[in-house]
Scaffold this active site. Structure first.
Site, PDB file in Angstrom:
ATOM      1  N   GLN A 239     -18.200  23.619  -4.261  1.00  0.00           N
ATOM      2  CA  GLN A 239     -19.023  24.487  -3.410  1.00  0.00           C
ATOM      3  C   GLN A 239     -20.103  25.233  -4.198  1.00  0.00           C
ATOM      4  O   GLN A 239     -20.591  26.280  -3.764  1.00  0.00           O
ATOM      5  CB  GLN A 239     -18.124  25.482  -2.653  1.00  0.00           C
ATOM      6  CG  GLN A 239     -17.347  24.846  -1.502  1.00  0.00           C
ATOM      7  CD  GLN A 239     -18.260  24.158  -0.495  1.00  0.00           C
ATOM      8  OE1 GLN A 239     -19.399  24.570  -0.267  1.00  0.00           O
ATOM      9  NE2 GLN A 239     -17.772  23.094   0.121  1.00  0.00           N
ATOM     10  N   SER A 240     -20.473  24.723  -5.347  1.00  0.00           N
ATOM     11  CA  SER A 240     -21.446  25.409  -6.203  1.00  0.00           C
ATOM     12  C   SER A 240     -22.811  25.600  -5.533  1.00  0.00           C
ATOM     13  O   SER A 240     -23.439  24.638  -5.082  1.00  0.00           O
ATOM     14  CB  SER A 240     -21.623  24.589  -7.479  1.00  0.00           C
ATOM     15  OG  SER A 240     -22.761  25.027  -8.194  1.00  0.00           O
TER      16      SER A 240
END
Ligand SMILES: *Cc1c(COP(=O)(O)O)cnc(C)c1O
Length: 357
Positions: free
Chosen positions: A84-85
């Site tokens: 989920q960067s």
């Protein structure tokens, strides 16, 4: 030494950048939260409205980093981060905008949902070349952990005749293809921008509070304040690193960025304010306090913050105000650094924490 804004700006302009964001990002007053908490006056700077992809602090840094990739004739950029960067999403979007192909090494943990959601979905839509790798939960993967595999991917791409730029996580610590702390350069510029905005409101900011992860947002703001000779405190709420080692990292980036502008500033231990009291169960692990901070910000102000970074910073701000840490007459600037797409993959946890009594 102290320097004028004009002098600092001139020195920053020696670093070329690609125009990606819409500046200045707006500053709003959070009247309802300020009143409800009965504390200092809180303002918010909306770096989440930067204008690239769904916004965030990484777009400002990427103006310089993508330009650096272009200057080296790179047609492929590689970086890494969690599934989920925000950094990876923003890098992929900035790369696409400049005709560069993004390769993302995404670290997943045993409980990362299989479902394509949040930033992961957006990476897919951007047609980023996604490589998944297993990692430990609650911890950010460091350069040394991925060095080998990044070089392997890079060699494959080189063999196909491409030129590769490897960008360090968060655009923070110098390393791989980034030789100067370009992320921090961008945040010195952001400091000058917000200083001007607050001056036009006739408000002195006592403290800027932000979520700190790879460190260059905090390091750049701090360097900006010190270069100007301002007393504004820059308070980083760590989302992963323990205080002592993280303080050292931020100090290194701050000192390096000042040096690369050809300036002289002494940073003391007191300048680097980091709290590791709000990490909870680790990087990317949501808790009830953070869920409540997300809800309060939405319900009071109509603004969404995120579960991994800004939610933790807001939970910290609320707690520190309740503990009487700030002067009630003072002004606080909360930096909204983005991350909102990650609300969606955290739907189960958010629902659970907000339904509990
Ligand atoms: C990366 C990030 C931060 C932290 O910025 P650093 O410069 O890495 O410390 C804060 N908030 C969000 C939403 C981010 O994506």
């Amino acid at each position: 030494m102290r320097y004028s804004s004009r002098d600092i700006k001139k020195r920053i302009e020696r670093f070329k950048r690609k125009t990606i964001i819409d500046r200045p990002t707006p500053i709003f007053s959070l009247d309802r939260i300020s009143r409800d908490l009965n504390g200092p006056h809180i303002f918010i700077k909306r770096e989440d409205l930067s204008g690239l992809a769904l916004g965030g602090n990484k777009s400002r840094k990427l103006e310089y980093i993508i330009q650096d990739a272009i200057a080296t004739q790179s047609d492929v950029i590689i970086t890494w981060g969690s599934v989920q960067s925000n950094w990876c999403l923003q890098t992929a979007a900035a790369a696409r905008k400049c005709g560069i192909k993004p390769i993302l090494l995404l670290l997943k943990t045993h409980d990362t949902p299989e479902e394509m959601d949040g930033n992961f979905l957006l990476d897919f839509i951007l047609d980023a070349d996604i490589r998944l790798m297993d990692a430990e939960k609650g911890r950010v993967v460091k350069a040394d952990d991925v060095k080998g595999i990044l070089e392997e991917i890079s060699n494959q791409v080189l063999e196909r005749g491409h030129k590769v730029y490897i960008a360090p996580i968060g655009g923070s610590m110098m390393g791989f293809s980034m030789k100067t702390p370009l992320g921090a350069v961008a945040y010195i510029d952001a400091y000058l921008e917000l200083k001007k905005q607050m001056e036009s409101k006739n408000r002195d900011i006592d403290t800027i509070i932000l979520a700190s992860g790879s460190g260059s947002t905090q390091a750049g703001l701090l360097a900006g304040a010190k270069l100007c000779g301002d007393k504004t405190k820059i308070m980083g709420i760590s989302v992963s690193e323990e205080k002592e080692s993280f303080t050292r990292e931020i100090r290194t980036i701050s000192e390096e960025v000042v040096k690369c502008l050809g300036c002289e500033v002494d940073f003391t231990k007191k300048d680097i304010i980091v709290s590791d009291d709000y990490i909870g169960q680790g990087y990317g692990v949501l808790n009830k306090k953070v869920s409540e901070a997300i809800k309060l910000t939405a319900v009071s102000e109509g603004i969404f913050i995120d579960p991994v970074y800004t939610g933790k910073a807001m939970a910290a701000l609320i707690d520190l105000i309740e503990k009487g840490n700030f002067n009630r007459e003072g002004n606080i600037l909360f930096l909204h650094t983005g991350g909102v797409p990650a609300l969606f993959p955290y739907k189960k946890e958010i629902k659970q924490f907000l339904s509990e009594k």
